[in-house]
Design a protein around this motif. Sequence first.
Motif, PDB file in Angstrom:
ATOM      1  N   HIS A 119       0.825  -1.216   0.000  1.00  0.00           N
ATOM      2  CA  HIS A 119       0.000   0.000   0.000  1.00  0.00           C
ATOM      3  C   HIS A 119       0.855   1.260   0.000  1.00  0.00           C
ATOM      4  O   HIS A 119       1.974   1.264   0.511  1.00  0.00           O
ATOM      5  N   PRO A 120       0.310   2.359  -0.534  1.00  0.00           N
ATOM      6  CA  PRO A 120       1.023   3.633  -0.438  1.00  0.00           C
ATOM      7  C   PRO A 120       1.048   4.109   1.021  1.00  0.00           C
ATOM      8  O   PRO A 120       0.284   3.599   1.846  1.00  0.00           O
ATOM      9  N   PRO A 121       1.943   5.045   1.370  1.00  0.00           N
ATOM     10  CA  PRO A 121       2.089   5.415   2.791  1.00  0.00           C
ATOM     11  C   PRO A 121       0.898   6.177   3.384  1.00  0.00           C
ATOM     12  O   PRO A 121       0.647   6.067   4.576  1.00  0.00           O
ATOM     13  N   GLY A 122       0.173   6.912   2.579  1.00  0.00           N
ATOM     14  CA  GLY A 122      -0.903   7.730   3.137  1.00  0.00           C
ATOM     15  C   GLY A 122      -2.218   6.985   3.193  1.00  0.00           C
ATOM     16  O   GLY A 122      -2.462   6.063   2.404  1.00  0.00           O
ATOM     17  N   LEU A 123      -3.068   7.380   4.136  1.00  0.00           N
ATOM     18  CA  LEU A 123      -4.441   6.859   4.167  1.00  0.00           C
ATOM     19  C   LEU A 123      -5.338   7.948   4.737  1.00  0.00           C
ATOM     20  O   LEU A 123      -5.106   8.447   5.848  1.00  0.00           O
ATOM     21  N   HIS A 124      -6.351   8.330   3.952  1.00  0.00           N
ATOM     22  CA  HIS A 124      -7.231   9.438   4.337  1.00  0.00           C
ATOM     23  C   HIS A 124      -8.518   9.288   3.542  1.00  0.00           C
ATOM     24  O   HIS A 124      -8.469   9.172   2.313  1.00  0.00           O
ATOM     25  N   GLY A 125      -9.646   9.264   4.242  1.00  0.00           N
ATOM     26  CA  GLY A 125     -10.890   9.114   3.485  1.00  0.00           C
ATOM     27  C   GLY A 125     -12.146   9.265   4.315  1.00  0.00           C
ATOM     28  O   GLY A 125     -12.103   9.595   5.505  1.00  0.00           O
ATOM     29  N   LEU A 126     -13.246   9.040   3.650  1.00  0.00           N
ATOM     30  CA  LEU A 126     -14.574   9.115   4.260  1.00  0.00           C
ATOM     31  C   LEU A 126     -15.312   7.808   4.010  1.00  0.00           C
ATOM     32  O   LEU A 126     -15.205   7.220   2.929  1.00  0.00           O
ATOM     33  N   GLN A 127     -16.069   7.386   5.018  1.00  0.00           N
ATOM     34  CA  GLN A 127     -16.952   6.239   4.862  1.00  0.00           C
ATOM     35  C   GLN A 127     -18.358   6.687   5.259  1.00  0.00           C
ATOM     36  O   GLN A 127     -18.559   7.171   6.378  1.00  0.00           O
ATOM     37  N   PHE A 128     -19.277   6.539   4.323  1.00  0.00           N
ATOM     38  CA  PHE A 128     -20.666   6.937   4.566  1.00  0.00           C
ATOM     39  C   PHE A 128     -21.589   5.730   4.476  1.00  0.00           C
ATOM     40  O   PHE A 128     -21.291   4.773   3.750  1.00  0.00           O
ATOM     41  N   TRP A 129     -22.761   5.866   5.109  1.00  0.00           N
ATOM     42  CA  TRP A 129     -23.889   4.990   4.813  1.00  0.00           C
ATOM     43  C   TRP A 129     -25.067   5.867   4.387  1.00  0.00           C
ATOM     44  O   TRP A 129     -25.262   6.983   4.911  1.00  0.00           O
ATOM     45  N   ILE A 130     -25.824   5.321   3.451  1.00  0.00           N
ATOM     46  CA  ILE A 130     -27.085   5.932   3.013  1.00  0.00           C
ATOM     47  C   ILE A 130     -28.201   4.959   3.397  1.00  0.00           C
ATOM     48  O   ILE A 130     -28.142   3.780   3.026  1.00  0.00           O
ATOM     49  N   ALA A 131     -29.208   5.414   4.131  1.00  0.00           N
ATOM     50  CA  ALA A 131     -30.348   4.549   4.490  1.00  0.00           C
ATOM     51  C   ALA A 131     -31.199   4.325   3.241  1.00  0.00           C
ATOM     52  O   ALA A 131     -31.531   5.265   2.518  1.00  0.00           O
ATOM     53  N   LEU A 132     -31.537   3.062   2.983  1.00  0.00           N
ATOM     54  CA  LEU A 132     -32.405   2.752   1.841  1.00  0.00           C
ATOM     55  C   LEU A 132     -33.867   2.950   2.246  1.00  0.00           C
ATOM     56  O   LEU A 132     -34.261   2.588   3.352  1.00  0.00           O
ATOM     57  N   PRO A 133     -34.676   3.475   1.324  1.00  0.00           N
ATOM     58  CA  PRO A 133     -36.114   3.608   1.617  1.00  0.00           C
ATOM     59  C   PRO A 133     -36.792   2.234   1.597  1.00  0.00           C
ATOM     60  O   PRO A 133     -36.228   1.260   1.090  1.00  0.00           O
ATOM     61  N   GLU A 134     -37.997   2.192   2.132  1.00  0.00           N
ATOM     62  CA  GLU A 134     -38.774   0.946   2.209  1.00  0.00           C
ATOM     63  C   GLU A 134     -38.817   0.222   0.866  1.00  0.00           C
ATOM     64  O   GLU A 134     -38.695  -0.996   0.793  1.00  0.00           O
ATOM     65  N   SER A 135     -38.974   0.988  -0.218  1.00  0.00           N
ATOM     66  CA  SER A 135     -39.141   0.404  -1.557  1.00  0.00           C
ATOM     67  C   SER A 135     -37.902  -0.341  -2.049  1.00  0.00           C
ATOM     68  O   SER A 135     -37.985  -1.134  -2.967  1.00  0.00           O
ATOM     69  N   ARG A 136     -36.736  -0.094  -1.435  1.00  0.00           N
ATOM     70  CA  ARG A 136     -35.502  -0.727  -1.927  1.00  0.00           C
ATOM     71  C   ARG A 136     -34.800  -1.590  -0.889  1.00  0.00           C
ATOM     72  O   ARG A 136     -33.994  -2.457  -1.222  1.00  0.00           O
ATOM     73  N   ARG A 137     -35.156  -1.392   0.387  1.00  0.00           N
ATOM     74  CA  ARG A 137     -34.336  -2.013   1.430  1.00  0.00           C
ATOM     75  C   ARG A 137     -34.467  -3.528   1.485  1.00  0.00           C
ATOM     76  O   ARG A 137     -33.608  -4.195   2.057  1.00  0.00           O
TER      77      ARG A 137
END
Length: 306
Positions: A119-137
Amino acid sequence: MSPPTVQPPPPVLEALPAHEATVGGGMLVRRALPHRLRRRVGAWCFLDHYGPVTLAAQDAGMRVGPHPHMGLQTVSWLYEGAVLHRDSLGSLQLIEPGQLNLMTAGEGISHAEESPAGHPPGLHGLQFWIALPESRRHGTAAFDHHPKLPLIARDGLAMTLIIGEALGERSPAKVYSDMAGLDIVCQDNGARRLPLDPAFEHALFLIEGEMTLEGQAMAPGTLYYLGLGRESIALGNRGHARAFLLGGVPMQEDVLLWWNFVARNTEEMQKARAEWESHAARFGEVHGYAGPRLIAPELSTRLKTR
Ligand code: MN
């Protein structure tokens, strides 16, 4: 006699400090969502900011063993480094800065994430979750990698639209709510107004550098909730700076988060927990990760939506 002037209420601007948490491999994160005072922004229901850290060549880096998800989409967005994703659909995908990994759990999926060998030396990021609506969950699981996303240049800002719609552009990533996720880099020093969709609630998170929001200095590790109905925000900066803008139509469903799951009630959580622990087919199997799968915590209390 002239009628009394009715002043509109001042727009909301709430500073919500993230709390610290650790994830796989002992990596420290700043968790901005869910917040005690603000569970979601549109369908965005989870936000971890990790790094920047410098990894020695022999450091394992990120090591998140196989674990399940349901009822949500995971959004992985990197600023530095590389992360290798494996899932129970058989996906094996390296993600690098400027690319999007979007995993749609639907009824159930499992995955693992790790810093790749060499791996490269740096590590920096974002981790998100998006709630799925009833129609897709309750639907089937999916995984998509998007190496190319809309780039928007405007008023000294270089932006990448990773999710949804903003500024007349649309991300190719498949989402199921009206929303936006916009990475913003300030290239020129200055002050400008960024147009927003007033149908969305928004929040802004500073990633690096020095920025002002509506004339106030932004503190690092703080999510600034901006409410609904804003036509624009004032953004200022000094030197290189970067922020992430979240937006979306407020979700009306009673969304519940517990461990790695999004559901609507405690019974759904207990069922998912038991099915993960019994290796039920629902969450599949992740192959090729050198390490144990994660064990679900106990769930003995009733969960409440807020
Ligand atoms: Mn995960």
